[in-house]
Design a protein around this motif. Structure first.
Motif, PDB file in Angstrom:
ATOM      1  N   ARG A 248      34.580 -14.054 -18.401  1.00  0.00           N
ATOM      2  CA  ARG A 248      34.608 -15.503 -18.547  1.00  0.00           C
ATOM      3  C   ARG A 248      36.259 -15.611 -19.637  1.00  0.00           C
ATOM      4  O   ARG A 248      36.865 -14.387 -20.026  1.00  0.00           O
ATOM      5  CB  ARG A 248      33.855 -15.881 -19.853  1.00  0.00           C
ATOM      6  CG  ARG A 248      32.731 -15.904 -20.050  1.00  0.00           C
ATOM      7  CD  ARG A 248      32.223 -16.507 -19.470  1.00  0.00           C
ATOM      8  NE  ARG A 248      30.687 -16.880 -19.236  1.00  0.00           N
ATOM      9  CZ  ARG A 248      29.636 -17.912 -18.972  1.00  0.00           C
ATOM     10  NH1 ARG A 248      30.786 -19.548 -19.129  1.00  0.00           N
ATOM     11  NH2 ARG A 248      28.070 -17.836 -19.256  1.00  0.00           N
ATOM     12  N   MET A 249      37.446 -16.829 -18.717  1.00  0.00           N
ATOM     13  CA  MET A 249      38.071 -16.969 -19.852  1.00  0.00           C
ATOM     14  C   MET A 249      38.244 -16.987 -20.927  1.00  0.00           C
ATOM     15  O   MET A 249      37.662 -17.883 -21.146  1.00  0.00           O
ATOM     16  CB  MET A 249      38.412 -17.614 -18.316  1.00  0.00           C
ATOM     17  CG  MET A 249      38.526 -17.854 -16.716  1.00  0.00           C
ATOM     18  SD  MET A 249      39.748 -19.493 -16.330  1.00  0.00           S
ATOM     19  CE  MET A 249      41.240 -18.902 -17.106  1.00  0.00           C
TER      20      MET A 249
ATOM     21  N   GLU B 284      33.171 -23.723 -15.667  1.00  0.00           N
ATOM     22  CA  GLU B 284      31.733 -22.914 -15.669  1.00  0.00           C
ATOM     23  C   GLU B 284      32.111 -21.729 -16.518  1.00  0.00           C
ATOM     24  O   GLU B 284      30.978 -20.797 -17.439  1.00  0.00           O
ATOM     25  CB  GLU B 284      30.952 -22.534 -14.749  1.00  0.00           C
ATOM     26  CG  GLU B 284      29.692 -23.816 -15.211  1.00  0.00           C
ATOM     27  CD  GLU B 284      28.893 -23.474 -14.116  1.00  0.00           C
ATOM     28  OE1 GLU B 284      27.583 -23.318 -14.514  1.00  0.00           O
ATOM     29  OE2 GLU B 284      29.831 -24.264 -12.464  1.00  0.00           O
ATOM     30  N   LYS B 285      33.273 -20.707 -16.055  1.00  0.00           N
ATOM     31  CA  LYS B 285      33.617 -19.773 -16.706  1.00  0.00           C
ATOM     32  C   LYS B 285      34.198 -19.819 -17.689  1.00  0.00           C
ATOM     33  O   LYS B 285      35.111 -18.557 -18.247  1.00  0.00           O
ATOM     34  CB  LYS B 285      34.753 -19.246 -15.591  1.00  0.00           C
ATOM     35  CG  LYS B 285      33.852 -19.170 -14.541  1.00  0.00           C
ATOM     36  CD  LYS B 285      33.011 -18.077 -13.771  1.00  0.00           C
ATOM     37  CE  LYS B 285      32.015 -17.291 -14.731  1.00  0.00           C
ATOM     38  NZ  LYS B 285      30.793 -16.883 -14.266  1.00  0.00           N
ATOM     39  N   LEU B 286      34.323 -20.793 -18.661  1.00  0.00           N
ATOM     40  CA  LEU B 286      35.053 -20.659 -19.667  1.00  0.00           C
ATOM     41  C   LEU B 286      34.196 -19.966 -20.973  1.00  0.00           C
ATOM     42  O   LEU B 286      33.281 -20.118 -20.522  1.00  0.00           O
ATOM     43  CB  LEU B 286      35.248 -21.943 -20.277  1.00  0.00           C
ATOM     44  CG  LEU B 286      36.714 -22.736 -19.460  1.00  0.00           C
ATOM     45  CD1 LEU B 286      37.429 -24.155 -20.084  1.00  0.00           C
ATOM     46  CD2 LEU B 286      37.674 -21.969 -19.043  1.00  0.00           C
ATOM     47  N   TYR B 287      35.102 -18.984 -21.938  1.00  0.00           N
ATOM     48  CA  TYR B 287      34.745 -18.147 -22.960  1.00  0.00           C
ATOM     49  C   TYR B 287      33.687 -19.380 -23.801  1.00  0.00           C
ATOM     50  O   TYR B 287      32.961 -19.009 -24.363  1.00  0.00           O
ATOM     51  CB  TYR B 287      35.396 -17.070 -23.608  1.00  0.00           C
ATOM     52  CG  TYR B 287      34.720 -16.009 -24.148  1.00  0.00           C
ATOM     53  CD1 TYR B 287      33.534 -15.778 -24.343  1.00  0.00           C
ATOM     54  CD2 TYR B 287      34.864 -16.616 -25.656  1.00  0.00           C
ATOM     55  CE1 TYR B 287      33.606 -15.075 -24.815  1.00  0.00           C
ATOM     56  CE2 TYR B 287      33.964 -15.628 -27.051  1.00  0.00           C
ATOM     57  CZ  TYR B 287      33.549 -15.090 -26.419  1.00  0.00           C
ATOM     58  OH  TYR B 287      32.830 -14.131 -27.219  1.00  0.00           O
ATOM     59  N   ARG B 289      33.544 -23.607 -24.890  1.00  0.00           N
ATOM     60  CA  ARG B 289      34.082 -25.056 -24.249  1.00  0.00           C
ATOM     61  C   ARG B 289      33.310 -25.528 -25.332  1.00  0.00           C
ATOM     62  O   ARG B 289      32.180 -25.614 -25.536  1.00  0.00           O
ATOM     63  CB  ARG B 289      33.609 -25.209 -23.392  1.00  0.00           C
ATOM     64  CG  ARG B 289      32.290 -24.282 -22.380  1.00  0.00           C
ATOM     65  CD  ARG B 289      32.260 -24.788 -20.936  1.00  0.00           C
ATOM     66  NE  ARG B 289      30.405 -24.178 -20.687  1.00  0.00           N
ATOM     67  CZ  ARG B 289      30.092 -22.905 -20.208  1.00  0.00           C
ATOM     68  NH1 ARG B 289      30.958 -22.168 -19.592  1.00  0.00           N
ATOM     69  NH2 ARG B 289      28.993 -23.459 -20.222  1.00  0.00           N
TER      70      ARG B 289
END
Lengths: 332, 293
Positions: A248-249, B284-287, B289
């Motif tokens: 995850r970013m 979708e890859k944000l920790y 949001r």
């Protein structure tokens, strides 16, 4: 006023090419047609056997390794039921500069994939030089929604970075369309149905002041991978699964200085690939769209993207097993 | 209402020509442009009324839940050492985002408006052209919301129009709604989706807007959505947000984009900003949001 030509017109036109893989009953695929006209050149080495099936390979080449302004390539590819074909290039397709931005270099490829057949098309990237204008369209006509399989890549790089060319062409457009042409699955067999349309338009005389450089955000290569059909189902799932496993970013790295011991070989390969993604500035995303898996990627340099694609295909193995190691030639 | 009268040139000229007011001082004349009792002839407000209805930020399209990639864009920005302030990044994103919307979706607004009977085909084709799950989800959610607003709130008033120009759009919406409700699928999994752009084109036509107004508002609403997302992501304040919306540059951007895409066929719609697909897809890859897109 019109004159009738006393000589019959030649059926061969510059830049036209035809590839037809048909099936000799009961189950022997043959490369029935392989024809081409300057500046296009097609070369078919001996077929190989992969997974007990005969797989034909055709190299798509151009004289001088590139296309000049005004060149038009029209390539027609037909795969009869239960056949397999690998299409490859030998080095990037170079697009030379044009005297006039309206004089385009064009390439048009139509591939018809019958029920039970599969096409693997993983070429080198297109390399448009400064002041070039290129437009290409790839149309994939699938006879069966599930059993016509394709794995195709379309990628373009910034030009010749050694000569300080960074997206300094006039225009580049590339369109990929996947159509279901169908037999039986559609109500009206005449009506085609669009499954995927992926269109990239890069034009320096853009409608307002965002130059190409701002639009690429420091990347040197962009690409799209389209994976469709039962033969590549595992491959598609692999991309989806690896996307799920991306870190995850914005997550805090609490364990920065702790050495992790990874014993699982899959996990170890994944972590090392993710590490390289980071150094290569590789960003990618994968989505299931109407029965296909669509992968988009961008990286700082061609080599980074190449390395990543190769690692992804190699780790999964379908392409190598069904089409042979040669199908990944352009990614090495 | 006074502002509407004030901006009407005929009324002003009537007023000034009246003889009794010629003796007034300059200041009094400039103050007296609004007539107290003279008979006014007002224009037909139908189109304006529709425009205001659709431009209302309270229209329940759910667009507050979407940032159209802004959140992800800003997250990718923090990784870059050379980036400037978030404010500058926001302005750059706004232009990129409008440009993407114009090149990918606007041709569908134009075509749907011009040929409402193609609505179903257009819906299929824009679905095929939307490469990522996140953008697709946002477009469908808003399209369906607009269709519901049409069905529940507008159709009772606009749906019975006899006007030849409006009828095709109203009928197209009716047929589309029927298929959507009954989940008619000629191929499994390839049913109707109801993406925003084609629905917008047809609904605005059914409500009597001009194509120019419809398309302008389509882009303007997107700008407003992105800007309001910017406020909630605290890259700009609420006054700054209105400042950006009021900028002549924004008008200029929208106008240029409309001109550039006015005659673009839907077959030639496409992504002009390759990095945009990556930012939106990687949302979708944000920790953490706060938006759905």
């Amino acid at each position: 006023m019109s004159f009738s030509n006393p000589f019959s017109l030649s059926s061969s036109r510059p830049g036209n090419g035809n590839i037809l893989v048909s099936l000799l009953p009961p189950s022997t695929p043959v490369l029935q047609t392989l024809s081409y006209q300057y500046p296009l050149k097609l070369i078919a080495p001996n077929p190989i056997t992969a997974n007990d099936r005969l797989v034909y390979t055709v190299f798509i080449l151009t004289y001088g390794g590139g296309l000049v302004a005004g060149d038009t390539i029209l390539l027609d590819v037909t795969l009869a039921p239960l056949t397999r074909l690998t299409l490859l290039t030998q080095g990037s397709t170079k697009i030379y500069n044009t005297p006039d931005r309206k004089k385009l270099t064009q390439q048009y490829t139509v591939a018809s994939i019958a029920d039970g057949s599969a096409l693997c098309y993983l070429p080198d990237p297109v390399q448009p030089f400064a002041r070039s204008a290129f437009s290409q369209t790839q149309v994939y006509n699938l006879q069966s929604r599930t059993n016509s399989s394709i794995c195709v890549c379309d990628w373009v790089c910034e030009g010749r970075p050694a000569r300080n060319e960074t997206w300094s062409f006039y225009s580049y457009t590339s369109k990929n369309e996947v159509w279901l042409t169908g037999s039986g699955e559609l109500e009206a067999p005449q009506k085609k149905r669009l499954l995927i349309r992926d269109n990239l338009i890069m034009d320096d005389n853009g409608s307002f002041s965002t130059g190409l450089r701002e639009r690429v955000d420091g990347q040197g290569i962009f690409g799209t991978l389209i994976i469709h059909g039962s033969m590549f189902e595992q491959l598609g799932n692999h991309f989806m699964n690896e996307f799920e496993h991306l870190p995850r970013m914005g997550n805090r790295k609490w364990d920065d200085h702790v050495e992790q011991v990874v014993t699982d070989p899959i996990q170890a390969a994944r972590l090392s690939r993710q590490g390289r993604e980071k150094t290569d500035g590789l960003l990618w995303t994968s989505a299931k769209v109407r029965g296909s898996v669509l992968v988009k990627f961008g990286a700082k340099e061609v080599e980074g993207a190449r390395r990543w694609l190769y690692a992804m295909f190699k780790a999964e193995g379908t392409v190598e097993r069904e089409f042979g190691e040669r199908a990944l030639l352009c990614l090495r | 209402m006074t502002s509407g009268i004030d901006s009407s040139p005929e009324i002003i000229s009537q007023d000034v020509s009246s003889s009794s007011e010629r003796q007034m001082s300059q200041a009094e004349i400039s103050d007296s442009r609004i007539p107290a009792s003279s008979a006014v002839c007002l224009p037909n407000f139908t189109a304006l009324h529709s425009l205001v209805l659709l431009a209302d930020s309270a229209l329940p399209l759910g667009s507050f839940a979407f940032s159209s990639g802004l959140e992800s864009y800003l997250a990718h920005r923090t990784n870059k050492s050379s980036s400037g302030s978030n404010g500058a990044a926001f302005h750059s994103f706004l232009r990129l985002s409008l440009s993407t919307l114009a090149s990918t979706a606007l041709p569908y607004v134009f075509t749907a408006y011009r040929r409402p009977s193609r609505l179903e085909d257009l819906d299929n084709d824009i679905d095929a052209s939307t490469p990522c799950t996140v953008a697709r989800r946002a477009s469908i959610a808003q399209g369906r919301a607009l269709l519901s607003v049409w069905e529940r709130s507008f159709k009772p008033h606009y749906g019975e129009a006899k006007d030849e120009a409006l009828r095709p759009a109203i009928d197209a919406l009716k047929a589309f709604q029927y298929k959507l409700r009954n989940a008619v699928e000629d191929i499994p999994g390839l049913g109707i989706n109801a993406h925003l752009a084609p629905i917008w084109g047809v609904v605005t036509r059914a409500m009597g807007l001009s194509l120019q107004d419809s398309a302008y508002m389509f882009l303007f609403s997107h700008a407003r959505t992105v800007i309001s997302a910017g406020v909630r992501a605290s890259v700009l304040g609420p006054y700054q947000a209105q400042h950006v919306l009021a900028m002549p540059e924004l008008q200029e951007i929208i106008r240029t984009l409309l001109e550039a895409t006015w005659n673009t066929e839907v077959e030639d719609a496409g992504q002009t900003i390759p990095a945009m697909d990556l930012w939106i897809g990687r949302h979708e890859k944000l920790y953490s949001r706060i938006f759905n897109s």
